[in-house]
Design an enzyme around this catalytic site. Structure first.
Site, short mmCIF file in Angstrom:
data_model
loop_
_atom_site.label_atom_id
_atom_site.label_comp_id
_atom_site.label_asym_id
_atom_site.label_seq_id
_atom_site.Cartn_x
_atom_site.Cartn_y
_atom_site.Cartn_z
N ASP A 63 0.82 -1.27 -0.05
CA ASP A 63 -0.08 -0.17 -0.05
C ASP A 63 0.81 1.18 0.08
O ASP A 63 2.06 1.31 0.39
CB ASP A 63 -1.07 -0.31 1.32
CG ASP A 63 -0.20 -0.48 2.68
OD1 ASP A 63 0.77 -0.28 2.58
OD2 ASP A 63 -1.08 -0.81 3.60
N ASP A 132 -7.33 -2.67 14.36
CA ASP A 132 -8.94 -2.92 13.79
C ASP A 132 -9.04 -4.23 12.97
O ASP A 132 -10.09 -4.68 12.20
CB ASP A 132 -9.51 -1.82 13.15
CG ASP A 132 -8.84 -1.39 12.01
OD1 ASP A 132 -7.78 -2.00 11.53
OD2 ASP A 132 -9.16 -0.27 11.18
N HIS A 134 -7.25 -4.77 10.12
CA HIS A 134 -7.02 -4.29 8.89
C HIS A 134 -5.50 -5.29 8.32
O HIS A 134 -4.44 -5.29 9.21
CB HIS A 134 -6.99 -2.97 8.29
CG HIS A 134 -5.80 -2.04 8.83
ND1 HIS A 134 -5.93 -1.05 9.26
CD2 HIS A 134 -4.50 -2.51 8.82
CE1 HIS A 134 -4.73 -0.40 9.56
NE2 HIS A 134 -3.86 -1.27 9.35
N GLU A 139 -9.56 -1.71 5.36
CA GLU A 139 -10.27 -1.52 6.50
C GLU A 139 -11.34 -2.49 6.90
O GLU A 139 -11.89 -2.96 5.86
CB GLU A 139 -10.56 -0.20 6.67
CG GLU A 139 -9.29 0.92 6.53
CD GLU A 139 -8.45 0.99 7.94
OE1 GLU A 139 -8.52 0.12 8.51
OE2 GLU A 139 -7.96 2.22 8.11
P1 PGA Z 1 2.27 -1.05 12.74
O1 PGA Z 1 1.07 -1.17 11.56
O2 PGA Z 1 3.15 -2.16 12.33
O3 PGA Z 1 2.80 0.27 12.61
O4 PGA Z 1 1.30 -1.44 14.02
C1 PGA Z 1 0.31 -2.43 11.20
C2 PGA Z 1 -0.92 -2.08 10.12
O5 PGA Z 1 -1.33 -1.25 10.24
O6 PGA Z 1 -0.91 -3.19 9.36
#
Ligand code: PGA
Length: 256
Positions: A63, A132, A134, A139
């Site tokens: 992404d 959450d 994702h 999302e």
């Molecule tokens: P993070 O994010 O590794 O910064 O905790 C994980 C994500 O949003 O997939």
């Protein structure tokens, strides 16, 4: 799913790094799907230290934020070059990261999917997980069949990522992300999750029902998923003792 619980993020990262290193040794022209965020930072350091040969490797990142200049310190282009690519012998033309400044976003997304296909598909996809649930930036309520496309970040994700931008207001609203359908076509999905803030998302994803409310839960339908966790991230798993026993008693040929 194979759930690998380790005492620390470093130990869990080392397992993940060994899985990737084995793939690159066995298949020097492997196609890797890569992730950003705080979770895989150490993974990339460990892979750099392993001195692997990246000359035949192709990568596709999950992404990118829409509208951030490529050279912005928080763009995922900057993240990947800073933390991995500039330290290894990967060919620039083999690196693919969504272009958050594409003039025609749907056309770009279709071309990204076509490029993954033309490369032979993704052999191993690295995933983090949002609080959450994702994966990529898919999302909750994302279509479980989705392909690479524009998404709008959930308020919780913008709050979680405010630490990188100095304020929540500065976090972009829109992103390009591989879809859940795209991720599900990777031959192996390697998900990393560290810290107690990920515990409920992990428990829902691994032991809850499959639901778009926790997009990572779709991985229950994927044939080869390895989940590398530290103890706090595993703390809400009801069958943690079973997963520990399985890992401790793997046949020698199956160990990493
Ligand atoms: P993070 O994010 O590794 O910064 O905790 C994980 C994500 O949003 O997939």
């Amino acid at each position: 799913m194979e759930i690998i619980i380790q005492p620390t993020p470093a130990a869990a990262t080392d397992v993940a790094a060994r899985i990737i290193a084995r793939l690159l040794r066995e298949k020097p022209d492997a196609v890797l799907g890569l992730a950003t965020g705080s979770t895989p930072l150490r993974l990339y350091q460990v892979l750099v230290d392993m001195n692997l040969d990246w000359s035949g490797v192709t990568t596709f990142n999950l992404d990118e934020y829409i509208g951030l200049p490529r050279e912005h310190s928080q763009s995922y282009h900057s993240f990947m070059w800073e933390n991995l690519f500039r330290h290894v012998n990967i060919k620039r033309e083999n690196v693919h990261i969504p272009d958050g400044n594409a003039a025609d976003i749907p056309a770009f997304c279709a071309a990204y999917e076509a490029a993954i296909h033309a490369a032979g598909g993704i052999d191993l996809q690295v995933l983090g997980i949002g609080t959450d649930g994702h994966i990529g930036f898919n999302e909750p309520t994302s279509s479980l069949a989705s392909r690479t496309r524009i998404k709008t970040l959930a308020p919780r994700t913008r709050k979680d990522n405010a630490r990188f931008f100095g304020s929540e207001e500065a976090v972009p609203h829109h992103v390009i992300t591989m879809g859940i359908g795209t991720i599900m076509e990777a031959r192996l999905n390697l998900l990393l999750g560290f810290g107690s803030s990920k515990a409920s998302a992990i428990a829902e994803a691994v032991e809850g029902p499959i639901t778009s409310l926790n997009p990572a839960s779709i991985l229950q339908m994927h044939p080869v998923v390895k989940v590398c966790l530290d103890e706090p991230a595993a703390s809400l798993l009801q069958r943690a003792d079973y997963y520990r026993w399985v890992y401790a008693n793997k046949p020698a040929w199956q160990t990493f």
